[in-house]
Design a protein around this motif. Structure first.
Motif, short mmCIF file in Angstrom:
data_model
loop_
_atom_site.label_atom_id
_atom_site.label_comp_id
_atom_site.label_asym_id
_atom_site.label_seq_id
_atom_site.Cartn_x
_atom_site.Cartn_y
_atom_site.Cartn_z
N HIS A 82 0.84 -1.07 0.12
CA HIS A 82 0.11 0.08 -0.04
C HIS A 82 0.83 1.18 0.15
N HIS A 87 1.23 1.29 -4.01
CA HIS A 87 -0.05 1.77 -4.53
C HIS A 87 0.11 3.39 -4.53
N VAL A 89 -0.41 4.98 -8.34
CA VAL A 89 -1.66 5.09 -8.23
C VAL A 89 -2.22 5.23 -9.75
N ASP A 130 -0.07 -0.73 -10.34
CA ASP A 130 -0.42 -0.63 -9.11
C ASP A 130 -1.50 -1.85 -9.05
N ASP A 161 -3.43 -2.71 -6.85
CA ASP A 161 -4.62 -2.07 -6.10
C ASP A 161 -5.61 -1.75 -7.12
N ASN A 210 -10.75 -0.37 -2.47
CA ASN A 210 -9.57 -0.09 -3.59
C ASN A 210 -10.06 -0.11 -4.96
#
Lengths: 377, 359
Positions: free
Chosen positions: A143, A147, A151, A156, A158, A245
């Motif tokens: 994270h 992430h 992002v 990523d 997530d 997420n």
């Protein structure tokens, strides 16, 4: 002063849930009912862009830390109740379990996330240890590093691309995170010239924490208590975090990986969601400065906003409905928020998803400009 | 040397004073807002802070923290810093949130900082060269300024995939004029998302986006002789720097040492020949092959590029400026070798290739 007490809502619901479990019978549903009731009420409230009072910020930290500790108490209490045969009826067992799942997600996970981002040693330690409450002490590493750095790009794990369903996302995100976490942990022990089993390695500490946590659950609740407690954590906070997420950056596009801009995230700015989620749904501020405590986050008055949090999470489980909700918003984002380069990526992503209508301007039906600006909210 | 730059938007209490000490005894002072990232805040003020990727993977903004406190955005063990460097107080400025007044050691450039811009472009040349290299030229819709040795990040229109490559051109002749076309040398990396795509077919006319300029490789006195060491397509910024310096100085001489795998990797030849033709008595090229088969007709040196660096080059190592570009391991090995030969550390300028981390 009311700003401070707002955040007591989470421990209050936790306490009510604990009381309900202690009472047994149909009272075990009371925690879930309170939570859903608060979130449903929240759906009818106007967006809240206010800043929090900053005079006695330690109070916020105390409440946050207290919520983590209470969440530990809650899961241990649940394991003990299960182990001691407290839930006599099927309805009470299911009520307690389902309440644990959703309360663990909405109330247990946000303060853990908040604290593992902090710089202060004690708070960060509590946040890192608190990851037992999502039964995955490794969640933090992918994270914070992966992430936050990548992002709104497919690099990523997530991130969910346009057309991805939440079910496909869950199947992709877990292996992606495990691979990335291993890569990062290995880099740390290699860089420091240590063997993989060196007790100073972060993963050893994380594994030990998880073993101790599981041991406490077992001592309190025996096999059944341990299994159900862990299952509630895995189905609740652990898996639902990925649903969070999934929705939170869904389909948004960054052409500048590593350099976050506020339009690279969705926000949920309704007042009670902000409180329960410790402002994590006020997401642009968090990504802009991930060290910034929740009470200092400034809601983005011009940022992309999704419908109310609970609604979006529930819609995510029904992909056709979720797509129906998100497509006009993504089209609006493409038209009014994306940079020219991002718009071209979006165009290809729409084609990839088969959402060709998003690439066709429709002045009559497209959302008008300014729908997310606070003055016109 | 002392210069003051103060941002106007913040009050004095929000500001932290950054004192930058150079190894040459220079001292620069500037203020940035508390909790800002050191590199970003410095660049925003026009300070030529060494940097490259800006996201913690290249290590170019390595800075020694002498006093004060910063918070690294990521565990520094996840950065290119070695453990010994971390323990010696080095941080990455791009990842360092400033928490108070700092004294740091880093070498700032003193050129004019050029604004980073994002422009659209079309592929004006796509040409395969020997050694699995493509000469990729982009015609820019909006001309861009850059300094010799700098680099750009490019992405095909519609693609998430971005990659960084150095310009092989010198900046335009007219001082201060922007470039309307730029070129890159792209090596094919097996499995590499961008290079495999680029190699798959002729991409002439394809739309690209380019963000540039980045990097501060070419700083030093122009009349100083240069020793340029490149591995493979690391020759690109060297071509830019040498061409630029040949124009700026009438006396500086350049020795270019190029390491490639075998005699068939001749992708750089036409570009190097053009440089030599430009100033035959001032440019010399030494090519060294690392994987040339035994018994081939190659009569030149063999081995790693470091093996071509020694007294036989006939250089006054204490006086030269060195420019190095290649992969991380190669650059570090060359740096060590050059320091051992007596090249002054502050005159070694390096550009390290770091794999993107994604295939």
């Amino acid at each position: 002063m009311t700003d401070y007490f707002k955040y007591l809502l989470s421990p209050a619901i936790l306490s009510l849930h604990a009381w309900g479990m202690w009472m047994g019978g149909n009272y075990t549903w009371i925690g879930l009912a309170a939570l859903v009731g608060v979130l449903c009420f929240d759906a009818f409230l106007p967006r809240d862009y206010s800043m929090r009072d900053q005079r006695y910020v330690r109070i916020y930290d105390v409440i946050c830390a207290m919520t983590v500790l209470a969440s530990f108490g809650n899961i241990f209490f649940y394991a003990w109740l299960v182990g001691s045969g407290h839930f006599e009826t099927t309805a009470s067992s299911i009520g307690a379990f389902v309440s644990m799942v959703f309360i663990g997600f909405v109330i247990g996970a946000p303060p853990v996330h908040e604290l593992f981002h902090r710089e202060e040693f004690v708070l960060r330690w509590l946040g890192r240890t608190g990851q037992c409450l999502i039964y995955d002490p490794w969640r933090e590493i992918t994270h914070v590093v992966t992430h936050h750095m990548r992002v709104a790009t497919p690099d990523d794990p997530d991130y969910a691309r346009r057309g991805d369903t939440v079910y496909g996302h869950i199947l992709r995100t877990f292996p992606g995170q495990w691979k990335e976490a291993y890569h990062l942990e290995k880099m740390m022990w290699t860089k420091r010239g240590r063997k993989w089993f060196d007790p100073r390695n972060a993963w050893v500490y994380k594994a030990a924490t998880l073993v101790i946590f599981t041991g406490i659950l077992y001592a309190l609740g025996g096999l059944l208590g341990t299994v159900l407690a862990i299952l509630s954590l895995l189905l609740g906070p652990r898996m639902m975090l990925e649903v969070f997420n999934y929705v939170n950056h869904y389909g948004l596009i960054s052409a500048t990986p590593g350099r976050f801009e506020k339009h690279h995230t969705w926000n949920h700015i309704s007042p009670l969601t902000r409180i329960l989620a410790l402002e994590i749904t006020n997401h642009a501020g968090h990504h802009e400065d991930s060290y910034k405590p929740f009470y200092k986050l400034e809601p983005d008055t011009n940022g992309p906003v999704q419908p109310q949090f609970l609604l979006v999470v529930l819609l995510a489980f029904v992909p056709p409905l979720f797509f129906m909700m998100i497509k006009p918003l993504l089209k609006h984002w493409d038209q009014h928020y994306a940079s020219p380069q991002e718009r071209e990526i979006a165009r290809r992503e729409n084609e990839r998803a088969g959402w060709h209508e998003l690439n066709q301007p429709d002045p009559v039906n497209d959302l008008p400009p300014g729908i997310w600006r606070v003055a016109e909210a | 040397m002392l210069k003051q730059k103060a941002p106007s938007a913040a009050t004095r209490a929000d500001l932290c004073r950054i004192t930058v000490r150079g190894k040459d005894g220079s001292e620069d002072v500037f203020d940035i807002r508390r909790n800002d990232l050191l590199l970003k805040a410095a660049i925003d003020q026009g300070i030529e802070y060494p940097h490259n990727c800006r996201v913690g993977v290249c290590g170019t903004c390595k800075t020694r923290l002498i006093s004060g406190r910063v918070s690294p955005m990521v565990d520094l063990a996840l950065s290119p810093l070695k453990n010994a460097e971390i323990e010696a107080g080095f941080v990455l400025a791009c990842q360092a949130k400033v928490r108070g007044d700092l004294v740091v050691e880093v070498k700032l450039g003193h050129h004019t900082m050029l604004p980073v811009t994002t422009v659209s472009a079309r592929v004006s040349r796509w040409r395969k060269l020997p050694g699995e290299v493509i000469d990729l030229r982009l015609a820019l819709d909006t001309p861009v300024h850059f300094h010799a040795g700098q680099y750009a990040t490019i992405a095909e229109s519609g693609s998430f995939t971005r990659r960084s490559y150095s310009f092989y051109d010198a900046p335009p002749m007219d001082n201060g004029a922007p470039a309307s076309e730029v070129g890159f040398l792209v090596k094919r990396l097996p499995g590499g998302r961008f290079s495999e795509w680029l190699f798959a077919e002729d991409r002439s006319g394809t739309k690209f986006w380019m963000e540039a300029p980045f990097g501060v490789m070419g700083v030093d006195e122009y009349d100083r002789d240069g020793l340029c060491v490149a591995g493979g397509t690391g020759i690109a910024p060297i071509l830019s720097i040498v061409a630029d310096r040949l124009r700026r100085s009438t006396t500086a001489k350049f020795t270019i040492v190029l390491g490639v795998r075998s005699a068939t990797d001749t992708f750089a030849e036409p570009y190097l020949r053009a440089l030599v033709d430009q100033a035959p008595d001032r440019v010399r090229v030494v090519t060294i092959l690392s994987h040339e088969p035994e018994g081939s007709t190659w009569a030149g040196p063999r081995g790693l590029v470091t093996e071509a660096l020694g007294p036989e080059l006939g250089l006054d190592f204490a006086q030269v400026s060195a420019f190095i570009c290649g992969n991380l391991g190669m650059v570090e090995a060359v740096e060590r070798k050059l320091i051992g030969l007596g090249v002054a550390e502050e005159r070694i300028h390096a550009d390290k290739f770091i794999p993107s981390g994604t295939p």
